[in-house]
Design an enzyme around this catalytic site. Sequence first.
Site, PDB file in Angstrom:
ATOM      1  N   ASP A 112       0.515  -1.397   0.029  1.00  0.00           N
ATOM      2  CA  ASP A 112       0.603  -0.364   0.245  1.00  0.00           C
ATOM      3  C   ASP A 112       0.720   1.156   0.288  1.00  0.00           C
ATOM      4  O   ASP A 112       1.611   0.906   1.121  1.00  0.00           O
ATOM      5  CB  ASP A 112      -0.774   0.343   1.541  1.00  0.00           C
ATOM      6  N   ASP A 135      -7.107   5.169  -9.179  1.00  0.00           N
ATOM      7  CA  ASP A 135      -8.065   4.348  -8.956  1.00  0.00           C
ATOM      8  C   ASP A 135      -9.786   5.771  -9.180  1.00  0.00           C
ATOM      9  O   ASP A 135      -9.683   6.337  -7.782  1.00  0.00           O
ATOM     10  CB  ASP A 135      -8.833   3.202  -7.813  1.00  0.00           C
ATOM     11  N   LYS A 139     -18.402   6.195  -8.213  1.00  0.00           N
ATOM     12  CA  LYS A 139     -19.640   6.514  -7.606  1.00  0.00           C
ATOM     13  C   LYS A 139     -19.254   7.259  -5.853  1.00  0.00           C
ATOM     14  O   LYS A 139     -19.026   7.573  -5.186  1.00  0.00           O
ATOM     15  CB  LYS A 139     -20.101   5.310  -6.406  1.00  0.00           C
ATOM     16  N   LYS A 207      -1.734   2.813 -20.235  1.00  0.00           N
ATOM     17  CA  LYS A 207      -2.340   1.327 -20.466  1.00  0.00           C
ATOM     18  C   LYS A 207      -3.895   2.059 -19.638  1.00  0.00           C
ATOM     19  O   LYS A 207      -4.771   1.645 -20.777  1.00  0.00           O
ATOM     20  CB  LYS A 207      -2.338   0.068 -19.679  1.00  0.00           C
TER      21      LYS A 207
HETATM   22  C1  LIG Z   1      -6.423   2.340 -12.519  1.00  0.00           C
HETATM   23  S1  LIG Z   1      -5.255   1.497 -12.892  1.00  0.00           S
HETATM   24  C2  LIG Z   1      -3.555   3.220 -13.145  1.00  0.00           C
HETATM   25  C3  LIG Z   1      -2.214   2.124 -13.420  1.00  0.00           C
HETATM   26  C4  LIG Z   1      -1.178   2.774 -14.082  1.00  0.00           C
HETATM   27  N1  LIG Z   1      -1.006   3.971 -13.626  1.00  0.00           N
HETATM   28  C5  LIG Z   1      -1.624   3.297 -15.669  1.00  0.00           C
HETATM   29  O1  LIG Z   1      -1.763   4.584 -15.637  1.00  0.00           O
HETATM   30  O2  LIG Z   1      -1.459   2.105 -16.271  1.00  0.00           O
HETATM   31  C6  LIG Z   1      -4.588   2.444 -10.319  1.00  0.00           C
HETATM   32  C7  LIG Z   1      -3.417   1.164  -9.830  1.00  0.00           C
HETATM   33  O3  LIG Z   1      -3.307   1.682  -8.379  1.00  0.00           O
HETATM   34  C8  LIG Z   1      -3.030   0.788  -7.806  1.00  0.00           C
HETATM   35  N2  LIG Z   1      -3.205   1.426  -6.414  1.00  0.00           N
HETATM   36  C9  LIG Z   1      -5.225   1.478  -5.829  1.00  0.00           C
HETATM   37  N3  LIG Z   1      -4.430   1.978  -4.076  1.00  0.00           N
HETATM   38  C10 LIG Z   1      -3.221   1.361  -5.024  1.00  0.00           C
HETATM   39  C11 LIG Z   1      -2.033   2.408  -3.316  1.00  0.00           C
HETATM   40  N4  LIG Z   1      -3.214   2.575  -1.876  1.00  0.00           N
HETATM   41  N5  LIG Z   1      -1.178   1.942  -2.841  1.00  0.00           N
HETATM   42  C12 LIG Z   1      -0.479   0.612  -4.211  1.00  0.00           C
HETATM   43  N6  LIG Z   1      -1.026   0.838  -5.892  1.00  0.00           N
HETATM   44  C13 LIG Z   1      -2.285   1.105  -5.105  1.00  0.00           C
HETATM   45  C14 LIG Z   1      -4.097   0.040  -8.662  1.00  0.00           C
HETATM   46  O4  LIG Z   1      -3.745  -1.526  -7.966  1.00  0.00           O
HETATM   47  C15 LIG Z   1      -4.103   0.007 -10.217  1.00  0.00           C
HETATM   48  O5  LIG Z   1      -2.995  -0.788 -10.081  1.00  0.00           O
END
Ligand SMILES: C[S@@+](CC[C@H](N)C(=O)[O-])C[C@H]1O[C@@H](n2cnc3c(N)ncnc32)[C@H](O)[C@@H]1O
Length: 230
Positions: A112, A135, A139, A207
Amino acid sequence: MTESQRNHRPLRSFVRREGRLTAGQQRAIDELYPRYGLEPEGGPLEFAAAFGRQAPVVLDVGFGDGEALAEMARAHPGRNYLGIEVYRSGVGRLLRTLASEDLPNVRVIEGDAVAVLRRRIPPGSLAGLDLFFPDPWPKKRHHKRRMVQPDWLELIATRLAPGGFLHMATDWADYAEHMLAVVSASDAFTNPYGGFAPGPGERPVTKFERRGRRKGHGVWDLIVHRRTRE
Ligand SMILES: C[S@@+](CC[C@H](N)C(=O)[O-])C[C@H]1O[C@@H](n2cnc3c(N)ncnc32)[C@H](O)[C@@H]1O
């Protein structure tokens, strides 16, 4: 306890939805994490020891499958890149890329990012931080799970070196407005553009960005700098 610690939300910005890894993914982690991975637990990292050299460190929070992170590491061999991701198969994919290309300037933490930033990233140690397409939690009742919040920004300000950059990008209009409002309310950052950046700067196409653009989403970049105290 400081005001920001009292207000620190226990809510996480992610939900672990992953099932079991494939045997190949598990093998990549078992074999390659000892070489490129760092532990999420422990005290402040010594970057020079972790990377085997002294160089500016840029942190990529939530790198997904690491495609954009690997591209940046190739483009900037003089920088050290640290990626933090909770998504295990993404970690496995990036590890395979690092090994197959022998990319020396990347280290990875599975965990995390908020907890790792607090515990393991020394104050004032980062040349920059990338948060690409976090992310969106679209909502309204989930907005509090969004990574970018005033206390998160306060934490980032303490980890960046003076003048260090924070580059955020999103393809959700209301998240972009929220990011801009949170940054504008902070006196720890300066914004050379006064608002959104005119383009993606050094950010490669990611991506998630490609996926969003296929659905007709716009993209907003914010590139700000930690204020250097006069
Ligand atoms: C929508 S994806 C975007 C991935 C990448 N940055 C891209 O633009 O292709 C968001 C990523 O953030 C990760 N993520 C969300 N909260 C996180 C946290 N607290 N620590 C580490 N990773 C996190 C998720 O697992 C996910 O792979």
